[in-house]
Motif scaffolding. Structure first.
Motif, mmCIF file in Angstrom:
data_model
loop_
_atom_site.group_PDB
_atom_site.id
_atom_site.type_symbol
_atom_site.label_atom_id
_atom_site.label_comp_id
_atom_site.label_asym_id
_atom_site.label_seq_id
_atom_site.Cartn_x
_atom_site.Cartn_y
_atom_site.Cartn_z
ATOM 1 N N ARG A 185 75.940 48.112 24.293
ATOM 2 C CA ARG A 185 75.816 49.549 24.805
ATOM 3 C C ARG A 185 75.241 50.014 23.926
ATOM 4 O O ARG A 185 75.427 50.787 23.184
ATOM 5 N N GLN B 187 70.906 54.773 33.502
ATOM 6 C CA GLN B 187 71.098 56.884 33.999
ATOM 7 C C GLN B 187 70.218 57.242 33.932
ATOM 8 O O GLN B 187 69.346 57.850 34.594
ATOM 9 N N LYS C 130 74.130 59.741 27.824
ATOM 10 C CA LYS C 130 73.500 58.944 29.081
ATOM 11 C C LYS C 130 73.266 57.011 28.410
ATOM 12 O O LYS C 130 72.755 57.911 27.206
ATOM 13 N N ARG C 131 73.320 56.498 29.172
ATOM 14 C CA ARG C 131 72.172 55.026 28.768
ATOM 15 C C ARG C 131 71.227 54.821 29.678
ATOM 16 O O ARG C 131 70.807 55.732 30.960
ATOM 17 N N ARG D 287 70.198 58.010 19.069
ATOM 18 C CA ARG D 287 70.316 56.568 20.009
ATOM 19 C C ARG D 287 71.592 56.509 18.704
ATOM 20 O O ARG D 287 71.393 55.283 17.793
ATOM 21 N N GLU E 161 73.908 54.196 23.882
ATOM 22 C CA GLU E 161 73.728 55.717 24.513
ATOM 23 C C GLU E 161 72.509 56.285 23.597
ATOM 24 O O GLU E 161 72.862 56.514 22.004
#
Length: 122
Positions: free
Chosen positions: A82, A45, A41-42, A73, A84
């Motif tokens: 980005r 989110q 998940k980011r 991470r 995640e």
């Protein structure tokens, strides 16, 4: 002493139970771990799924879980970057005990609440 054995706690080596529970027993860590259970998940989110956590607290919680080896991470070199988050093998290994604790809390919450009210501590 759950197993009946005495354990020496020396300076610099805290009790393992206390040390772990201090880190994962805060208000947000279990929720973050549960949110990451299905997969990667980011940040946004995770924040959206938890709902009432501030960005600052989520960032702090993720950082602590990463330091303790529960969360990985991953930063992707993109513009914008980005980032995640996912559970590590250690994080996955904690899911069963975490589910058991959540189940126990759900099953016993009414009894605990009643005991608090009876004691005048509600």
């Amino acid at each position: 002493m759950l197993d009946g054995k005495k354990r020496a706690v020396t300076l610099g080596h805290p009790c393992p139970i206390r040390d772990v529970l201090d880190r994962i027993g805060d208000q947000w860590s279990l929720l973050v771990l549960a949110t990451l259970e299905p997969g990667v998940k980011r940040f946004s989110q995770i924040e959206r799924e938890i709902g009432d956590i501030s960005k600052q607290m989520l960032s702090k919680t993720l950082r602590r879980l990463e330091q303790d080896g529960f969360v990985l991470r991953e930063v992707h070199a993109e513009v914008p970057p980005r980032v995640e988050y996912r559970l590590t093998p250690l994080g996955h290994s904690f899911l069963d005990p975490m589910r058991a604790l959540i189940r126990w809390a759900d099953e016993n919450h009414a009894a605990i609440t009643a005991a608090r009210q009876e004691a005048g501590a509600a």
